[in-house]
Motif scaffolding. Sequence first.
Motif, short mmCIF file in Angstrom:
data_model
loop_
_atom_site.label_atom_id
_atom_site.label_comp_id
_atom_site.label_asym_id
_atom_site.label_seq_id
_atom_site.Cartn_x
_atom_site.Cartn_y
_atom_site.Cartn_z
N GLY A 430 1.04 -1.21 -0.06
CA GLY A 430 0.00 0.20 0.15
C GLY A 430 0.75 1.39 -0.19
N THR A 431 0.22 2.34 0.44
CA THR A 431 0.81 3.72 0.27
C THR A 431 1.58 3.94 1.34
N GLY A 432 1.37 3.18 2.74
CA GLY A 432 2.06 3.76 4.12
C GLY A 432 1.49 4.93 4.63
N LEU A 433 0.06 5.19 4.17
CA LEU A 433 -0.73 6.29 4.92
C LEU A 433 -1.78 5.80 5.63
N GLY A 434 -1.77 4.25 5.49
CA GLY A 434 -3.19 3.82 6.10
C GLY A 434 -3.37 3.95 7.41
N LEU A 435 -2.35 3.64 8.31
CA LEU A 435 -2.46 3.90 9.90
C LEU A 435 -2.52 5.29 10.23
N ALA A 436 -1.89 6.22 9.50
CA ALA A 436 -1.89 7.59 9.81
C ALA A 436 -3.41 8.10 9.35
N ILE A 437 -3.97 7.66 8.33
CA ILE A 437 -5.28 8.07 8.10
C ILE A 437 -6.28 7.39 9.35
N ALA A 438 -6.02 6.13 9.49
CA ALA A 438 -6.84 5.58 10.79
C ALA A 438 -6.89 6.30 11.90
#
Length: 475
Positions: A430-438
Motif C-alpha cells: 500500500g501507500t504507507g498512509l493507512g495507519l496515519a489516516i486511521a
Amino acid sequence: MKPRLFWTMLLAFTLVIVLSVCGMLGFVALAVSGQWQPAAVRETFREFQQTYALSLGDYYVANGESWVGVEQRFETLPAVGPGNFFDYALADENGQIIASTDTKYPAGTVLSEKDLKGGIVVRARNRQVGTLLFDNGPRGMMQSPPAAPTPPTAPARGPRAVFWPILRSFLIAAGVLVTGLLLMALFFVQRISRPLRTLTVAAQQLATGALDVQVKPAPIREVNELTQAFNSMARSLASADRQRRQMTADIAHELRTPLTIIKGRLEGMQDGVYEAKPEELERLLGETALLERLIEDLRLLALAENGQLPLYREPIDPRELLDNAHNAFARQAAEQHVALAVDAPDDLPALDADPQRLAQVLANLVANALRYTPEGGSITLGAHTAGQEGADVVVLEVRDTGAGIPADDLPHVFDRFYRADRSRARSSGGTGLGLAIARQIVLSHGGTIQASSTEGQGTTMTITLPLEGSAALVV
C-alpha cells in the motif's frame, strides 16, 4: 521611535525614587520652616512655652517681685533671638514690653489687649504678673531678619550656622539613598529587560529560518515561562519543518516510483521492446491505480489533520461493524489459511459515528494483520465496554498472532509513510498512509487509537470511542 523597556523601567524607578526622597525632604523643610508641623510637635512647643512661663513666674517671685534682669534668661535659651529659630517677648501686667527678642515687639512698647490675647499668662502668688508672647512655631531660615549685633562673649548663631549642618546631613543621606536605590533599580531592570532582549533576538533569528534557536532560562518566573513557551514553540516548528521536508521527500519518492514504471513501459512499447498486450496495459493500469490511491490518501489525510474531514454520524452497533469487517476479509483469510473470528457480545451500546469511516479504519487494521500473520495464525476482532475518566466508552480491538512490531518501531507506526518492514514494496504494502489516516479518523470521532505488540507473538490495535452522547476523550 518607541522607547526601550530598559529605559522606560529605569526612568519609572528613578521618578519613584526621586519623588519619594524629595517628598521626604519637603516634609522636613515644611516642619523646619514652621509652615507645617505635626500635632505632636506643636504640643511639645506648647508644653515647653507653658513650662517656661511657670519658670518666669518663679523668677519674678525669687527676684523680689521684680522683672529686673529677665533679659538674661532669654539669652540662655538656644536658637532664640533675632535671626534665630524662636522669638519671645515678655510684657508686664500693664502690657508694656520689658524684654524681647522679637523685632516686632521692641522693649518699651505698650501692647493692646488684642495683642496680649494670644500670649501665655505668667502668674506669681495667684495673680497675673506678665504675659509671654511667642511666634506660632519656628520660623524659616531665609525669612528671618539679619542677626542683631551681640557682645563678643555671647555671639549669636545665624540661621546658616544652626541649620546648614542639619540640611547638609539630610542632603547627604538623600544622595546616598538615591544612589543606592538607583543601583537596585538598575539591577532589577536588567534582570527583567536582558532576558526579554535575548528573547527578541531569538525571535528574530527564528523569523529568518533558524528553527534550532533556544533561549536560556530567565531568573524571573513569568519571563522564564515565556522563554519556555518560546523554546517549545521553536522545537515544534523545527519538528514540523522536519516532518514537512520528510513528507515532501516521501511523496516525491512514492510518486516517482510508479511514474518511472509507467514511463519505462510506455517508452518500451514505443521502441518496440514491449508489445501493447493486455497484460502490459493491465500493469500500467495497476500503477496508475497506485498513483490515484496515493493521491486520494494524501487528500484524505490532509482533510483529517485540518479538521475538515466530513463525518456523517449515526447510531452504529459495534458488533455489526466487526461482522461487516469479518465478512469483507473472510475469503482472503481463508485463502491465507488464517483464522478470522469475532469476539464481541450482541448487546453493546450504540456508537455515534460515521459507519463508512470506521469501516475504513477496521479494513486497514485487518488488512495489515493479514499481511503480517503467517499461515495457521489467527486474527480476532473484539469489542467491549469500559469506563475511562468518568466517561463510558466502547473498545474495539484487532488482535493477531503475527510477527509483531519491534519496540523501536512501535511509537512510529502511525506516522506517514512509515513501515517497520522497510524491505516491503509499495506494490505489496500500500501507500504507507493507512495507519496515519486511521489515527486521524479516530481522533476526529473524539477517540484514541494505540498499538501494543510483542515481537514474535503478535500485535493488538486498540480503538477507544465514546458512546452516543458522551464527551470526547482526552488524547
